[in-house]
Design a protein around this motif. Structure first.
Motif, PDB file in Angstrom:
ATOM      1  N   ASP A  44       0.813  -1.218   0.000  1.00 58.00           N
ATOM      2  CA  ASP A  44       0.000   0.000   0.000  1.00 58.00           C
ATOM      3  C   ASP A  44       0.850   1.273   0.000  1.00 58.00           C
ATOM      4  N   GLU A  45       2.177   1.126  -0.155  1.00 58.87           N
ATOM      5  CA  GLU A  45       3.082   2.266  -0.033  1.00 58.87           C
ATOM      6  C   GLU A  45       2.803   3.341  -1.086  1.00 58.87           C
ATOM      7  N   VAL A  46       2.828   2.970  -2.356  1.00 64.81           N
ATOM      8  CA  VAL A  46       2.597   3.950  -3.420  1.00 64.81           C
ATOM      9  C   VAL A  46       1.153   4.454  -3.427  1.00 64.81           C
ATOM     10  N   PRO A  47       0.134   3.590  -3.290  1.00 64.05           N
ATOM     11  CA  PRO A  47      -1.230   4.127  -3.196  1.00 64.05           C
ATOM     12  C   PRO A  47      -1.405   5.176  -2.100  1.00 64.05           C
ATOM     13  N   LYS A  48      -0.758   4.968  -0.954  1.00 63.35           N
ATOM     14  CA  LYS A  48      -0.846   5.968   0.116  1.00 63.35           C
ATOM     15  C   LYS A  48      -0.158   7.269  -0.270  1.00 63.35           C
ATOM     16  N   MET A  49       0.938   7.154  -1.032  1.00 61.15           N
ATOM     17  CA  MET A  49       1.601   8.362  -1.521  1.00 61.15           C
ATOM     18  C   MET A  49       0.662   9.190  -2.389  1.00 61.15           C
ATOM     19  N   LEU A  50      -0.119   8.510  -3.204  1.00 64.27           N
ATOM     20  CA  LEU A  50      -1.039   9.217  -4.093  1.00 64.27           C
ATOM     21  C   LEU A  50      -2.136   9.935  -3.310  1.00 64.27           C
ATOM     22  N   GLU A  51      -2.556   9.336  -2.212  1.00 65.88           N
ATOM     23  CA  GLU A  51      -3.535  10.021  -1.368  1.00 65.88           C
ATOM     24  C   GLU A  51      -2.907  11.274  -0.748  1.00 65.88           C
ATOM     25  N   ASN A  52      -1.628  11.190  -0.378  1.00 61.70           N
ATOM     26  CA  ASN A  52      -0.928  12.380   0.114  1.00 61.70           C
ATOM     27  C   ASN A  52      -0.812  13.435  -0.977  1.00 61.70           C
ATOM     28  N   TYR A  53      -0.551  12.985  -2.200  1.00 63.10           N
ATOM     29  CA  TYR A  53      -0.464  13.922  -3.330  1.00 63.10           C
ATOM     30  C   TYR A  53      -1.781  14.674  -3.496  1.00 63.10           C
ATOM     31  N   LYS A  54      -2.889  13.960  -3.402  1.00 65.25           N
ATOM     32  CA  LYS A  54      -4.201  14.607  -3.518  1.00 65.25           C
ATOM     33  C   LYS A  54      -4.410  15.642  -2.418  1.00 65.25           C
ATOM     34  N   ALA A  55      -4.003  15.296  -1.204  1.00 60.46           N
ATOM     35  CA  ALA A  55      -4.173  16.220  -0.080  1.00 60.46           C
ATOM     36  C   ALA A  55      -3.337  17.482  -0.269  1.00 60.46           C
ATOM     37  N   LEU A  56      -2.160  17.341  -0.864  1.00 61.35           N
ATOM     38  CA  LEU A  56      -1.277  18.488  -1.102  1.00 61.35           C
ATOM     39  C   LEU A  56      -1.667  19.282  -2.340  1.00 61.35           C
ATOM     40  N   HIS A  57      -2.488  18.687  -3.208  1.00 63.53           N
ATOM     41  CA  HIS A  57      -2.912  19.339  -4.452  1.00 63.53           C
ATOM     42  C   HIS A  57      -4.437  19.276  -4.548  1.00 63.53           C
ATOM     43  N   PRO A  58      -5.128  20.162  -3.837  1.00 68.97           N
ATOM     44  CA  PRO A  58      -6.603  20.116  -3.784  1.00 68.97           C
ATOM     45  C   PRO A  58      -7.273  20.206  -5.153  1.00 68.97           C
ATOM     46  N   ASP A  59      -6.577  20.809  -6.126  1.00 68.84           N
ATOM     47  CA  ASP A  59      -7.169  20.930  -7.461  1.00 68.84           C
ATOM     48  C   ASP A  59      -7.047  19.643  -8.273  1.00 68.84           C
ATOM     49  N   PHE A  60      -6.365  18.660  -7.748  1.00 67.27           N
ATOM     50  CA  PHE A  60      -6.221  17.384  -8.443  1.00 67.27           C
ATOM     51  C   PHE A  60      -7.471  16.559  -8.150  1.00 67.27           C
ATOM     52  N   ASP A  61      -8.363  16.487  -9.124  1.00 67.33           N
ATOM     53  CA  ASP A  61      -9.706  15.952  -8.863  1.00 67.33           C
ATOM     54  C   ASP A  61      -9.910  14.525  -9.361  1.00 67.33           C
ATOM     55  N   TYR A  62      -8.856  13.720  -9.324  1.00 62.89           N
ATOM     56  CA  TYR A  62      -8.974  12.328  -9.727  1.00 62.89           C
ATOM     57  C   TYR A  62      -9.200  11.425  -8.518  1.00 62.89           C
ATOM     58  N   GLU A  63     -10.011  10.414  -8.724  1.00 64.66           N
ATOM     59  CA  GLU A  63     -10.155   9.368  -7.719  1.00 64.66           C
ATOM     60  C   GLU A  63      -9.028   8.357  -7.929  1.00 64.66           C
ATOM     61  N   ILE A  64      -8.437   7.902  -6.834  1.00 66.99           N
ATOM     62  CA  ILE A  64      -7.379   6.899  -6.904  1.00 66.99           C
ATOM     63  C   ILE A  64      -7.991   5.531  -6.635  1.00 66.99           C
ATOM     64  N   LYS A  65      -7.956   4.673  -7.635  1.00 62.42           N
ATOM     65  CA  LYS A  65      -8.463   3.313  -7.482  1.00 62.42           C
ATOM     66  C   LYS A  65      -7.271   2.368  -7.403  1.00 62.42           C
ATOM     67  N   SER A  66      -7.052   1.790  -6.236  1.00 65.40           N
ATOM     68  CA  SER A  66      -5.852   0.979  -5.997  1.00 65.40           C
ATOM     69  C   SER A  66      -6.165  -0.512  -6.049  1.00 65.40           C
ATOM     70  N   THR A  67      -5.304  -1.240  -6.706  1.00 61.16           N
ATOM     71  CA  THR A  67      -5.338  -2.702  -6.690  1.00 61.16           C
ATOM     72  C   THR A  67      -4.025  -3.164  -6.067  1.00 61.16           C
ATOM     73  N   ILE A  68      -4.121  -3.794  -4.896  1.00 57.32           N
ATOM     74  CA  ILE A  68      -2.932  -4.223  -4.161  1.00 57.32           C
ATOM     75  C   ILE A  68      -2.944  -5.741  -4.047  1.00 57.32           C
ATOM     76  N   ILE A  69      -1.930  -6.366  -4.622  1.00 57.72           N
ATOM     77  CA  ILE A  69      -1.806  -7.829  -4.589  1.00 57.72           C
ATOM     78  C   ILE A  69      -0.401  -8.164  -4.103  1.00 57.72           C
ATOM     79  N   ALA A  70      -0.299  -8.845  -3.000  1.00 54.59           N
ATOM     80  CA  ALA A  70       1.012  -9.176  -2.437  1.00 54.59           C
ATOM     81  C   ALA A  70       1.780 -10.095  -3.377  1.00 54.59           C
ATOM     82  N   THR A  71       3.112 -10.022  -3.281  1.00 53.66           N
ATOM     83  CA  THR A  71       3.959 -10.887  -4.115  1.00 53.66           C
ATOM     84  C   THR A  71       4.009 -12.320  -3.579  1.00 53.66           C
ATOM     85  N   THR A  72       3.358 -12.551  -2.438  1.00 52.34           N
ATOM     86  CA  THR A  72       3.325 -13.883  -1.851  1.00 52.34           C
ATOM     87  C   THR A  72       2.796 -14.902  -2.866  1.00 52.34           C
ATOM     88  N   ASP A  73       3.481 -16.022  -2.966  1.00 56.77           N
ATOM     89  CA  ASP A  73       3.086 -17.110  -3.873  1.00 56.77           C
ATOM     90  C   ASP A  73       3.048 -16.674  -5.336  1.00 56.77           C
TER      91      ASP A  73
END
Length: 449
Positions: A44-73
């Motif tokens: 979830d590291e990069v997806p969380k960064m994008l949420e921080n980016y949105k908070a720092l750039h209020p005019d950035f009006d995109y929804e972030i849709k994250s797909t997180i799949i562990a490298t396990t197996d």
């Protein structure tokens, strides 16, 4: 007859205009629909960064849709490959790849999906120079056409991480400027240091895996040369170095990521261990939590320091890529530039280096930009107050990315298993090499030179 034709043409014109108006209305609905950026990652590291980016750039009006799949197996890569191949509205706009398999997506079997950073509107040449990005990360993120398609945000150049109290007992000082001359440069000095430490009752490393990352990362060539399996002399010498560690009792014969290995970070085994090879993430996310304490004076916490290693190497890292078929390249480019190449005090890496991304008091970490690290505070209580950036900035320059290939993760596993069979006395040196070559041929269909 003329009147009939005129009437028919009027009907057709009205119909055509109606269809055009309907189509325009439909496009407008699409354009005014939800604005979404699809992000694929294995944490979830990069997806969380994008949420921080949105908070720092209020005019950035995109929804972030994250797909997180562990490298396990091995679940992440097949799912990502299918999503990239299938395309469509749910395809990744941004996707992440870790060092173990990133070359597949930048230079290998899936490289065709990655967009050159320049196509995202990023001023690549200028920003690389301004940010002082370590060359190994650029080499790995560059495709076969010489185009940059991926960069990271972490610096994962390696250092030697050692115990201050043990250094004082053996050499009378814990000064990194002195200790780096004891353990290097070069492996001959390292094993002289191992003998000095053993004479005082200490091991130099926990297991042979600790030196492997440095050996692998510093070899001149990788496992595949001209389409054939190649054993670089430095990598073949790992057999002999591992045996030297075993025969002389220079290590505790642990295997990395096991309880015994973690135990050596807090003196849980009879023979105390002097050091580990690794980047800053090993300190922050592995060693600190396994030191037996959370403040100086507790366990081994605060009794560590870092110095330059005998050879340059890197270990780990995450590269950020963009889909060449993304319909929102400008927005994707803004995000990727902020993560990977923005060396200002409002860029991701400045927050990351100083531990302030989510407010004061977070974990300080090394970042891809040498410029950012030079203007940041890298002092860590775990390292006795040492500024780790003084060591990790040059560490990135010593590392190389030109000895890697997309099969490293699998081939490394085969090699290390055979080396351990040899040092355990279960196989001769020649048997270990022969069986390694056969494994690679049988499982990857890669013949040896």
């Amino acid at each position: 007859m003329k009147r009939s034709l005129s009437f028919l043409m009027c009907i057709m014109l009205i119909g055509s205009m109606s269809m055009s108006l309907f189509a325009a209305g439909t496009n407008e609905q699409v354009a005014s629909g939800p604005k979404v950026i699809n992000v694929w990652s294995f944490t979830d590291e990069v997806p969380k960064m994008l949420e921080n980016y949105k908070a720092l750039h209020p005019d950035f009006d995109y929804e972030i849709k994250s797909t997180i799949i562990a490298t396990t197996d091995g679940a992440y890569q097949p799912a990502l490959d299918q999503a990239l191949m299938s395309g469509g509205s749910n395809a990744p706009d941004i996707y992440c790849a870790e060092s173990a398999f990133v070359l597949k997506y930048t230079q290998g079997d899936a490289a065709q999906y990655a967009a050159p950073y320049k196509d995202l509107g990023i001023d690549v040449d200028n920003l690389l120079k301004k940010a002082d990005i370590a060359q190994y990360t650029v080499d790995i993120g560059t495709n076969g056409k010489g185009q940059l398609v991926g960069l990271g945000y972490q610096a994962t150049g390696g250092a030697f991480i050692y115990r201050r109290s043990i250094a004082k007992q053996v050499w009378g000082t814990d000064d990194p400027a002195v200790i780096k001359t004891k353990v290097g440069p070069g492996w001959d000095k390292f094993y002289k240091a191992a003998a000095d430490l053993k004479a005082k009752g200490f091991g130099i490393v926990s297991g042979d895996g600790d030196i492997w990352h440095a050996i692998e990362g510093s070899s001149e060539k990788g496992w595949i040369v001209d389409g054939k399996l190649y054993i670089d002399p430095a990598r073949e010498a790992f057999l002999d170095q591992s045996m030297m560690l075993m025969k002389n009792g220079y290590h505790n014969d642990t295997r990395d990521w096991t309880d015994a290995w973690f135990g050596d970070m807090k003196d849980a085994n009879p023979q105390k261990i002097f050091g580990f090879f690794g980047p800053a993430w090993l300190i922050n996310y592995v060693m600190a939590g396994n030191s037996g304490g959370s403040a100086p004076g507790e366990g081994t916490y605060g009794d560590w320091a870092v110095c330059e290693p005998p050879v340059g190497f890197f270990w780990g890292g995450t590269w950020v890529l963009a889909n060449k078929d993304s319909k929102i390249k400008d927005a994707v480019g803004d995000i990727i530039e902020w993560i990977t190449l923005d060396s200002s005090k409002t860029g991701l890496q400045y927050f990351w280096a100083n531990g302030t991304l989510n407010g004061p008091g977070g974990t300080k970490d090394t970042v891809a930009s040498g410029t950012v690290m030079k203007m940041s505070d890298g002092k860590l209580p775990f390292l006795g107050g040492q500024n780790m950036f003084d060591v990790f900035v040059p560490a990135g320059a010593f590392a190389t990315g030109k000895n890697k290939n997309q099969y490293d993760e699998t081939i490394n596993m085969y090699w290390r298993d055979q080396v351990r069979e040899y040092t355990a006395g279960n196989k001769t040196r020649s048997q270990a090499i022969a069986e390694f070559k056969q494994q690679v041929l049988d499982n990857l269909d890669i013949a040896s030179k």
